[in-house]
Motif scaffolding. Structure first.
Motif, PDB file in Angstrom:
ATOM      1  N   ASN A   6      57.833  51.239 -19.544  1.00 35.74           N
ATOM      2  CA  ASN A   6      57.696  49.897 -18.995  1.00 35.74           C
ATOM      3  C   ASN A   6      58.762  48.990 -19.625  1.00 35.74           C
ATOM      4  O   ASN A   6      58.950  49.004 -20.841  1.00 35.74           O
ATOM      5  CB  ASN A   6      56.297  49.358 -19.295  1.00 35.74           C
ATOM      6  N   THR A   7      59.454  48.211 -18.812  1.00 35.41           N
ATOM      7  CA  THR A   7      60.493  47.319 -19.321  1.00 35.41           C
ATOM      8  C   THR A   7      60.080  45.846 -19.300  1.00 35.41           C
ATOM      9  O   THR A   7      60.904  44.966 -19.526  1.00 35.41           O
ATOM     10  CB  THR A   7      61.794  47.491 -18.511  1.00 35.41           C
ATOM     11  N   ASP A   8      58.800  45.579 -19.035  1.00 34.40           N
ATOM     12  CA  ASP A   8      58.305  44.201 -18.993  1.00 34.40           C
ATOM     13  C   ASP A   8      57.958  43.756 -20.412  1.00 34.40           C
ATOM     14  O   ASP A   8      56.851  43.986 -20.900  1.00 34.40           O
ATOM     15  CB  ASP A   8      57.087  44.111 -18.083  1.00 34.40           C
ATOM     16  N   MET A   9      58.911  43.111 -21.070  1.00 34.70           N
ATOM     17  CA  MET A   9      58.716  42.737 -22.466  1.00 34.70           C
ATOM     18  C   MET A   9      57.596  41.718 -22.631  1.00 34.70           C
ATOM     19  O   MET A   9      56.842  41.752 -23.609  1.00 34.70           O
ATOM     20  CB  MET A   9      60.021  42.193 -23.047  1.00 34.70           C
ATOM     21  N   TYR A  12      54.335  43.462 -22.749  1.00 36.53           N
ATOM     22  CA  TYR A  12      54.114  44.127 -24.043  1.00 36.53           C
ATOM     23  C   TYR A  12      53.559  43.140 -25.066  1.00 36.53           C
ATOM     24  O   TYR A  12      52.553  43.403 -25.737  1.00 36.53           O
ATOM     25  CB  TYR A  12      55.433  44.720 -24.535  1.00 36.53           C
ATOM     26  N   ASP A 162      73.258  48.867 -24.305  1.00 38.31           N
ATOM     27  CA  ASP A 162      73.834  48.678 -22.977  1.00 38.31           C
ATOM     28  C   ASP A 162      75.302  48.265 -23.081  1.00 38.31           C
ATOM     29  O   ASP A 162      75.867  48.150 -24.176  1.00 38.31           O
ATOM     30  CB  ASP A 162      73.006  47.701 -22.144  1.00 38.31           C
ATOM     31  N   PHE A 168      68.080  48.348 -27.694  1.00 33.71           N
ATOM     32  CA  PHE A 168      66.707  48.453 -27.224  1.00 33.71           C
ATOM     33  C   PHE A 168      65.937  49.483 -28.051  1.00 33.71           C
ATOM     34  O   PHE A 168      66.492  50.502 -28.476  1.00 33.71           O
ATOM     35  CB  PHE A 168      66.669  48.863 -25.750  1.00 33.71           C
ATOM     36  N   ILE A 170      61.957  51.602 -28.347  1.00 30.66           N
ATOM     37  CA  ILE A 170      60.769  52.029 -27.624  1.00 30.66           C
ATOM     38  C   ILE A 170      59.561  51.766 -28.508  1.00 30.66           C
ATOM     39  O   ILE A 170      59.483  52.256 -29.638  1.00 30.66           O
ATOM     40  CB  ILE A 170      60.814  53.520 -27.247  1.00 30.66           C
ATOM     41  N   TYR A 179      56.904  50.975 -24.008  1.00 27.85           N
ATOM     42  CA  TYR A 179      57.700  49.832 -23.554  1.00 27.85           C
ATOM     43  C   TYR A 179      59.094  49.900 -24.169  1.00 27.85           C
ATOM     44  O   TYR A 179      59.253  50.232 -25.353  1.00 27.85           O
ATOM     45  CB  TYR A 179      57.054  48.511 -23.979  1.00 27.85           C
ATOM     46  N   GLU A 180      60.083  49.569 -23.357  1.00 27.35           N
ATOM     47  CA  GLU A 180      61.427  49.391 -23.872  1.00 27.35           C
ATOM     48  C   GLU A 180      61.618  47.916 -24.191  1.00 27.35           C
ATOM     49  O   GLU A 180      61.473  47.060 -23.319  1.00 27.35           O
ATOM     50  CB  GLU A 180      62.471  49.832 -22.845  1.00 27.35           C
TER      51      GLU A 180
END
Length: 218
Positions: A6-9, A12, A162, A168, A170, A179-180
Motif C-alpha cells: 500500500n502506498t497511501d502514507m 498508514y 526514485d 522509501f 517498507i 506500506y511503502e
C-alpha cells in the motif's frame, strides 16, 4: 498470494500506534529529545505557532506550555481526535484537519513547527511547500523542523530510491498490511544546500538520532 504494498502514507499513519518514529525507530535516542524540547522552548515561547502534521499531539502538548497560541493540524481526523483527548487549554490550542503540504488556514502566525514530518515531503516539492508556509507566517517568520537522522537499524532500511532521490521504506502494521513510506534523511550539509536559498539565520543542531533546524523565511 502476497498482497501488493500500500502506498497511501496517510492511511498508514491513521492506523498505526502513534509516536513510533521516535520511540521505535530510534529507541536509544530518547534522551536527545530532552535537549530538543529545551531548544523548542527557547525558540517558540510566546510565538503564535502553526503546527503541521501534529499526529496524536505529542509535540502540541509541549508547545501548549509556552507558546502564545498553537493551531495544531493534521490530515487525519482520527489523529486530531487523539490529540484533542489530551485536553490541552482551549484558550491556547486549537485543532484543524489540514493537509500539511498545502495548508489552508486562517489566523495570524509568527512561527511554523513540524516534528518528524519534513522527511515525508518529496524533494521536488520542498520549494513550493516552503513558499506556502511563507504565505501564512510571512517574511522573517520562524520555521522550526525536527526529524530523524539516519541510524542503521532494521527500521531505517531503504527499500528503493526514485529518480528524484527520494527514499522509501517498507513498514508493516500488526495486521500484516505492508506500506511503502516516503522517508528522506538529511545531513546538515544537505539541509543547508537545499534550504539555504529559502531561509536565513539558519541553525542546525545535529544529534546522533535527530536533527533540529531553526531559521527565518526569506
Amino acid at each position: 498470494m502476497i498482497k501488493p504494498v500500500n502506498t497511501d502514507m496517510a492511511a498508514y499513519y491513521a492506523q498505526r500506534n502513534n509516536f513510533d518514529e521516535e520511540d521505535v525507530e530510534n529507541p536509544d535516542g530518547m534522551d536527545a529529545l530532552d535537549d530538543i524540547m529545551e531548544k523548542l522552548r527557547d525558540q517558540l515561547t510566546d510565538e503564535r505557532v502553526l503546527e503541521l502534521a501534529c499526529g496524536d499531539g505529542y509535540w502540541t502538548d509541549e508547545l501548549a506550555e509556552y507558546a502564545e497560541f498553537v493551531l495544531a493540524t493534521d490530515i487525519n481526523p482520527n489523529l486530531i481526535e487523539q490529540a484533542q483527548a489530551r485536553e490541552l487549554p482551549e484558550e491556547i490550542v486549537e485543532f484543524a484537519v489540514v493537509d500539511a503540504l498545502d495548508p489552508q488556514v486562517e489566523g495570524e502566525f509568527t512561527a511554523c513547527f513540524a516534528g518528524f514530518w519534513w522527511s515525508h515531503v518529496k524533494r521536488q516539492d520542498q520549494i513550493e511547500v516552503i513558499a506556502r508556509i511563507r504565505k501564512i507566517i510571512g517574511k522573517d517568520g520562524l520555521l522550526v523542523l525536527v526529524d530523524n537522522s539516519q541510524v542503521d537499524t532494521e527500521k531505517t532500511v531503504i527499500a528503493r530510491t526514485d529518480l528524484e532521490g527520494n527514499t522509501f521504506q517498507i513498514h508493516t502494521l500488526p495486521d500484516g498490511e505492508r506500506y511503502e513510506i516516503l522517508k528522506n534523511y538529511y545531513t546538515s550539509s544537505t539541509l543547508r544546500k537545499r534550504l539555504g536559498p529559502l531561509l536565513k539565520d539558519m541553525r542546525i543542531h545535529y544529534f546522533e538520532h535527530y536533527w533540529m533546524l531553526t531559521a527565518r523565511l526569506r
